[in-house]
Design an enzyme around this catalytic site. Structure first.
Site, short mmCIF file in Angstrom:
data_model
loop_
_atom_site.label_atom_id
_atom_site.label_comp_id
_atom_site.label_asym_id
_atom_site.label_seq_id
_atom_site.Cartn_x
_atom_site.Cartn_y
_atom_site.Cartn_z
N GLU A 21 0.82 -1.22 0.00
CA GLU A 21 0.00 0.00 0.00
C GLU A 21 0.85 1.26 0.00
OE1 GLU A 21 0.35 -1.20 4.42
OE2 GLU A 21 0.43 -2.11 2.43
N ARG A 27 -2.85 18.41 -0.75
CA ARG A 27 -4.03 18.26 -1.62
C ARG A 27 -4.35 16.78 -1.84
NH1 ARG A 27 -2.28 20.65 -5.88
NH2 ARG A 27 -2.10 18.91 -7.35
#
Length: 274
Positions: free
Chosen positions: A186, A205
């Protein structure tokens, strides 16, 4: 990219807006030789277009892979040979085949991100360019928080869907010059051609986008990510030290409670206050 046109004779101009442009060299040469084109352009969707002289005629063919358009092959010239459009359509098939072969070798099959090997090569090139020319270069390392719990609770199929969704969302937020790689499990890396401050804003962001993403098939699953950001000059002088600095800051983000971005000491992302 090609040299300025003033330095080359006619029929040797070429343009390829693709990060792996060298793979097309032979095809570009053959297009010019057989069609009479002055300039040949392979425009892969998502890459910025190149300027083209207004006084040239244009022939173009879409690049179609598995029923989906991935770009366009264009030939520009003052005068084409008979049957040039038919020839160009044949070359478009070759371009698609080359692009598919590159994708198989360079892209992770599950997420569509670059493989670790391909990403590390790109990162090394970017660091070398920074060292030689001063072009900004930053690495954003991130992984999904408590991802094992998602697999254990909802199954590996749901976990795979999370990885695919996160990779897709991150790619949609990046510029054509940036790169996303899957480094293992991951964990992902993002190479951005940006200084430390801009890279921190990008990471913040991305963190917010991931936190706000939900799976249509599994609305009950929520997930977040932790980020470490390091930049050439600010934290590192080589690819390996850049990776080490970004990893260390990623682990710091987890130690601080996860779902956060850690960059250079004293540097705060403007996006965090947006």
């Amino acid at each position: 990219m090609s040299e300025p046109s003033s330095l080359k004779p006619a029929r040797t101009l070429l343009s390829v807006t693709d990060p792996m442009s060298s793979q097309y060299d032979t095809i570009l040469y053959l297009v010019r030789q057989t069609t009479g084109a002055d300039l040949v352009q392979i425009q892969i969707d998502g890459m910025p277009p190149e300027p083209v002289p207004a006084d040239l005629q244009c022939l173009q063919v879409p690049l179609i892979h598995q029923g989906r358009r991935i770009g366009v092959l264009r030939a520009y010239g003052r005068e084409f040979v008979s049957g040039a459009a038919h020839l160009l359509a044949g070359f478009a098939v070759l371009v698609v085949e080359q692009h598919a072969l590159w994708s198989l070798a360079q892209l992770d099959m599950l997420t569509g991100a670059m493989t670790r090997r391909a990403f590390m090569s790109e990162l090394g090139n970017a660091v070398a360019t920074w060292s030689r020319a001063g072009t900004p270069c930053s690495l954003i390392a991130f992984d999904l928080d408590h991802f094992k719990a998602i697999n254990d609770t909802y199954g590996h199929g749901a976990g795979d869907k999370v990885l695919r969704t996160v990779a897709s969302m991150v790619r949609s937020e990046l510029r054509p010059c940036d790169r996303l790689g899957r480094l293992g499990g991951e964990e992902f890396g993002v190479l951005v051609i940006a200084d430390a401050g801009a890279a921190l804003d990008i990471a913040e962001r991305l963190r917010a986008v991931i936190e706000g993403t939900h799976l249509r098939e599994h609305p009950e699953i929520s997930f977040t990510s932790s980020f470490g950001v390091a930049s050439c000059g600010e934290a590192a002088e080589s690819r390996d030290t850049l990776i080490s600095a970004a990893d260390a800051r990623l682990y710091e983000a987890k130690a601080q409670g996860r779902n956060r971005v850690v960059g250079a000491p004293g540097l705060v992302s403007a996006a965090a206050f947006g």
